[in-house]
Design a protein around this motif. Structure first.
Motif, PDB file in Angstrom:
ATOM      1  N   THR A   1       0.840  -1.187   0.000  1.00 42.41           N
ATOM      2  CA  THR A   1       0.000   0.000   0.000  1.00 42.41           C
ATOM      3  C   THR A   1       0.884   1.249   0.000  1.00 42.41           C
ATOM      4  O   THR A   1       2.071   1.188   0.306  1.00 42.41           O
ATOM      5  CB  THR A   1      -0.908   0.024   1.231  1.00 42.41           C
ATOM      6  OG1 THR A   1      -0.096  -0.024   2.417  1.00 42.41           O
ATOM      7  CG2 THR A   1      -1.856  -1.167   1.224  1.00 42.41           C
ATOM      8  N   GLY A   2       0.276   2.378  -0.343  1.00 40.14           N
ATOM      9  CA  GLY A   2       1.014   3.631  -0.339  1.00 40.14           C
ATOM     10  C   GLY A   2       1.113   4.237  -1.715  1.00 40.14           C
ATOM     11  O   GLY A   2       0.576   3.697  -2.699  1.00 40.14           O
ATOM     12  N   GLY A   3       1.781   5.363  -1.803  1.00 46.53           N
ATOM     13  CA  GLY A   3       1.963   6.047  -3.075  1.00 46.53           C
ATOM     14  C   GLY A   3       2.869   5.265  -4.009  1.00 46.53           C
ATOM     15  O   GLY A   3       3.496   4.271  -3.623  1.00 46.53           O
ATOM     16  N   LEU A   4       2.947   5.736  -5.247  1.00 45.39           N
ATOM     17  CA  LEU A   4       3.741   5.018  -6.239  1.00 45.39           C
ATOM     18  C   LEU A   4       5.205   4.944  -5.828  1.00 45.39           C
ATOM     19  O   LEU A   4       5.861   3.921  -6.039  1.00 45.39           O
ATOM     20  CB  LEU A   4       3.597   5.686  -7.604  1.00 45.39           C
ATOM     21  CG  LEU A   4       4.387   5.053  -8.753  1.00 45.39           C
ATOM     22  CD1 LEU A   4       4.021   3.587  -8.927  1.00 45.39           C
ATOM     23  CD2 LEU A   4       4.152   5.821 -10.058  1.00 45.39           C
ATOM     24  N   ASP A   5       5.741   5.996  -5.242  1.00 46.76           N
ATOM     25  CA  ASP A   5       7.143   5.949  -4.821  1.00 46.76           C
ATOM     26  C   ASP A   5       7.360   4.856  -3.785  1.00 46.76           C
ATOM     27  O   ASP A   5       8.371   4.133  -3.829  1.00 46.76           O
ATOM     28  CB  ASP A   5       7.600   7.313  -4.293  1.00 46.76           C
ATOM     29  CG  ASP A   5       6.864   7.724  -3.026  1.00 46.76           C
ATOM     30  OD1 ASP A   5       5.629   7.563  -2.984  1.00 46.76           O
ATOM     31  OD2 ASP A   5       7.516   8.217  -2.090  1.00 46.76           O
ATOM     32  N   GLU A   6       6.408   4.686  -2.858  1.00 46.92           N
ATOM     33  CA  GLU A   6       6.526   3.633  -1.848  1.00 46.92           C
ATOM     34  C   GLU A   6       6.432   2.251  -2.478  1.00 46.92           C
ATOM     35  O   GLU A   6       7.148   1.318  -2.075  1.00 46.92           O
ATOM     36  CB  GLU A   6       5.428   3.795  -0.792  1.00 46.92           C
ATOM     37  CG  GLU A   6       5.603   5.003   0.102  1.00 46.92           C
ATOM     38  CD  GLU A   6       6.754   4.834   1.082  1.00 46.92           C
ATOM     39  OE1 GLU A   6       7.246   3.704   1.249  1.00 46.92           O
ATOM     40  OE2 GLU A   6       7.158   5.848   1.687  1.00 46.92           O
ATOM     41  N   ARG A   7       5.550   2.109  -3.461  1.00 48.50           N
ATOM     42  CA  ARG A   7       5.380   0.803  -4.101  1.00 48.50           C
ATOM     43  C   ARG A   7       6.605   0.417  -4.926  1.00 48.50           C
ATOM     44  O   ARG A   7       7.027  -0.748  -4.929  1.00 48.50           O
ATOM     45  CB  ARG A   7       4.120   0.808  -4.962  1.00 48.50           C
ATOM     46  CG  ARG A   7       2.834   0.784  -4.133  1.00 48.50           C
ATOM     47  CD  ARG A   7       1.604   0.857  -5.000  1.00 48.50           C
ATOM     48  NE  ARG A   7       1.306   2.212  -5.415  1.00 48.50           N
ATOM     49  CZ  ARG A   7       0.815   2.563  -6.596  1.00 48.50           C
ATOM     50  NH1 ARG A   7       0.592   1.641  -7.518  1.00 48.50           N
ATOM     51  NH2 ARG A   7       0.549   3.821  -6.869  1.00 48.50           N
TER      52      ARG A   7
ATOM     53  N   LEU B   1      16.470   5.313  -3.044  1.00 53.64           N
ATOM     54  CA  LEU B   1      16.726   6.036  -4.294  1.00 53.64           C
ATOM     55  C   LEU B   1      15.428   6.475  -4.974  1.00 53.64           C
ATOM     56  O   LEU B   1      15.468   7.272  -5.918  1.00 53.64           O
ATOM     57  CB  LEU B   1      17.528   5.153  -5.248  1.00 53.64           C
ATOM     58  CG  LEU B   1      18.949   4.809  -4.801  1.00 53.64           C
ATOM     59  CD1 LEU B   1      19.554   3.740  -5.700  1.00 53.64           C
ATOM     60  CD2 LEU B   1      19.827   6.062  -4.786  1.00 53.64           C
ATOM     61  N   ILE B   2      14.286   5.979  -4.505  1.00 56.63           N
ATOM     62  CA  ILE B   2      12.989   6.316  -5.107  1.00 56.63           C
ATOM     63  C   ILE B   2      12.054   6.965  -4.085  1.00 56.63           C
ATOM     64  O   ILE B   2      11.331   7.904  -4.414  1.00 56.63           O
ATOM     65  CB  ILE B   2      12.306   5.058  -5.690  1.00 56.63           C
ATOM     66  CG1 ILE B   2      13.215   4.350  -6.679  1.00 56.63           C
ATOM     67  CG2 ILE B   2      10.978   5.426  -6.346  1.00 56.63           C
ATOM     68  CD1 ILE B   2      12.671   3.040  -7.187  1.00 56.63           C
ATOM     69  N   ARG B   3      12.085   6.455  -2.872  1.00 62.56           N
ATOM     70  CA  ARG B   3      11.137   6.903  -1.860  1.00 62.56           C
ATOM     71  C   ARG B   3      11.228   8.418  -1.657  1.00 62.56           C
ATOM     72  O   ARG B   3      12.305   8.962  -1.424  1.00 62.56           O
ATOM     73  CB  ARG B   3      11.406   6.170  -0.543  1.00 62.56           C
ATOM     74  CG  ARG B   3      10.310   6.258   0.468  1.00 62.56           C
ATOM     75  CD  ARG B   3      10.568   5.354   1.650  1.00 62.56           C
ATOM     76  NE  ARG B   3      10.327   3.940   1.339  1.00 62.56           N
ATOM     77  CZ  ARG B   3      11.264   3.021   1.215  1.00 62.56           C
ATOM     78  NH1 ARG B   3      12.547   3.345   1.370  1.00 62.56           N
ATOM     79  NH2 ARG B   3      10.951   1.768   0.937  1.00 62.56           N
ATOM     80  N   GLY B   4      10.080   9.100  -1.790  1.00 64.18           N
ATOM     81  CA  GLY B   4      10.031  10.540  -1.612  1.00 64.18           C
ATOM     82  C   GLY B   4      10.148  11.337  -2.898  1.00 64.18           C
ATOM     83  O   GLY B   4       9.933  12.553  -2.889  1.00 64.18           O
ATOM     84  N   VAL B   5      10.470  10.690  -4.019  1.00 67.90           N
ATOM     85  CA  VAL B   5      10.482  11.398  -5.306  1.00 67.90           C
ATOM     86  C   VAL B   5       9.038  11.736  -5.673  1.00 67.90           C
ATOM     87  O   VAL B   5       8.181  10.837  -5.681  1.00 67.90           O
ATOM     88  CB  VAL B   5      11.124  10.537  -6.410  1.00 67.90           C
ATOM     89  CG1 VAL B   5      10.949  11.201  -7.776  1.00 67.90           C
ATOM     90  CG2 VAL B   5      12.604  10.311  -6.114  1.00 67.90           C
ATOM     91  N   PRO B   6       8.715  12.985  -5.965  1.00 66.76           N
ATOM     92  CA  PRO B   6       7.333  13.345  -6.305  1.00 66.76           C
ATOM     93  C   PRO B   6       6.874  12.637  -7.580  1.00 66.76           C
ATOM     94  O   PRO B   6       7.513  12.759  -8.632  1.00 66.76           O
ATOM     95  CB  PRO B   6       7.388  14.862  -6.506  1.00 66.76           C
ATOM     96  CG  PRO B   6       8.627  15.304  -5.787  1.00 66.76           C
ATOM     97  CD  PRO B   6       9.595  14.178  -5.940  1.00 66.76           C
TER      98      PRO B   6
ATOM     99  N   ARG C   1      17.781  12.431  -8.325  1.00 66.35           N
ATOM    100  CA  ARG C   1      17.969  11.635  -7.118  1.00 66.35           C
ATOM    101  C   ARG C   1      19.083  10.607  -7.333  1.00 66.35           C
ATOM    102  O   ARG C   1      19.924  10.386  -6.455  1.00 66.35           O
ATOM    103  CB  ARG C   1      16.663  10.930  -6.745  1.00 66.35           C
ATOM    104  CG  ARG C   1      16.768   9.932  -5.584  1.00 66.35           C
ATOM    105  CD  ARG C   1      17.009  10.619  -4.243  1.00 66.35           C
ATOM    106  NE  ARG C   1      15.841  11.365  -3.831  1.00 66.35           N
ATOM    107  CZ  ARG C   1      14.809  10.838  -3.156  1.00 66.35           C
ATOM    108  NH1 ARG C   1      14.815   9.543  -2.828  1.00 66.35           N
ATOM    109  NH2 ARG C   1      13.790  11.587  -2.808  1.00 66.35           N
ATOM    110  N   LEU C   2      19.099   9.985  -8.496  1.00 63.46           N
ATOM    111  CA  LEU C   2      20.106   8.967  -8.788  1.00 63.46           C
ATOM    112  C   LEU C   2      21.499   9.577  -8.887  1.00 63.46           C
ATOM    113  O   LEU C   2      22.471   9.047  -8.331  1.00 63.46           O
ATOM    114  CB  LEU C   2      19.757   8.238 -10.084  1.00 63.46           C
ATOM    115  CG  LEU C   2      18.424   7.476 -10.097  1.00 63.46           C
ATOM    116  CD1 LEU C   2      18.174   6.891 -11.485  1.00 63.46           C
ATOM    117  CD2 LEU C   2      18.389   6.380  -9.047  1.00 63.46           C
TER     118      LEU C   2
END
Length: 230
Positions: A80-86, A151-156, A169-170
């Motif tokens: 569950t969660g936003g796309l960045d979390e998934r 590297l992904i978590r928190g990217v809008p 971010r990368l």
């Protein structure tokens, strides 16, 4: 036989249930036709990934895939969660090089991934990561030699600068990033028409043609900034 690349490919997807998937195709399509088009896109994407010379394939699913779609894949549920979390969760659960692709680019072919596969099949890879930009400013593919959800978590996500933000971010983490070809996501029926024109005489193109016969107006009213990997 083509040498297998030490790579896990994860396809992130949603069960193609009318009214729950590709809702921005309706109108002009009915929810049933929109779901059928989503299924055609997903099935073609999965078929393409099955042909890649890679070590492992994962279907990260919101819902339940059909037996035909699940064939050749390890099926795991989305968190569950936003796309960045998934997306981050996929990275955190994977050991070794990882490529994540969505279900909304049925035109993807092995040639689009050729530079990545060639680079990571060598002992001394030249890139730590690869990013496939989408025409709307997002991205359709993300590959990491050392997957790390941070590297992904928190990217809008769901903006017209998501791809740029993910790239930043990368690079900020000190990674060298290669670029895959830009592709168009199937967000609107107008996108589906353009994608079908790129891959004529395919099951997806035939599905678009069938849907077009019932479409009231294939032109979108507006274009929100969201999608499978944005």
């Amino acid at each position: 036989m083509e040498k297998s690349v030490d790579l896990t490919v994860a396809v992130i997807a949603k069960e193609c249930v009318p009214g729950r998937v590709k809702t921005r195709l309706s109108p002009p399509l009915s929810p049933e036709n929109a779901a059928a088009l989503a299924q055609a896109s997903l099935s073609r994407t999965l078929a393409t990934v099955r042909l890649l010379p890679v070590r492992h394939r994962i279907l990260v699913m919101d819902g339940t895939p059909s037996p035909a779609d699940a064939a050749g894949y390890t099926v795991v549920p989305q968190v569950t969660g936003g796309l960045d979390e998934r997306l981050a969760a996929i990275c955190d659960a994977t050991t070794g090089p990882l490529l994540i692709v969505g279900m909304d680019t049925p035109q993807v072919a092995a040639d689009h991934l050729g530079a990545l596969l060639r680079d990571w099949s060598t002992v001394q890879a030249s890139r730590d990561a690869w990013l496939g930009p989408a025409a709307d400013g997002g991205f359709w593919a993300l590959a990491l030699r050392r997957p790390d959800g941070a590297l992904i978590r928190g990217v809008p996500m769901s903006t017209d600068t998501t791809g740029t933000a993910q790239h930043a971010r990368l690079t900020a983490a000190g990674l060298t990033v290669g670029s895959l070809p830009e592709l168009r996501d199937m967000d609107y029926f107008s996108d589906a028409l353009q994608i079908a024109a790129e891959i004529p005489d395919t099951d997806f193109a035939h599905a678009v043609d069938n849907a077009a016969r019932t479409a009231a107006d294939p032109a979108p009213k507006s274009r929100p900034l969201e999608g499978a990997l944005r």
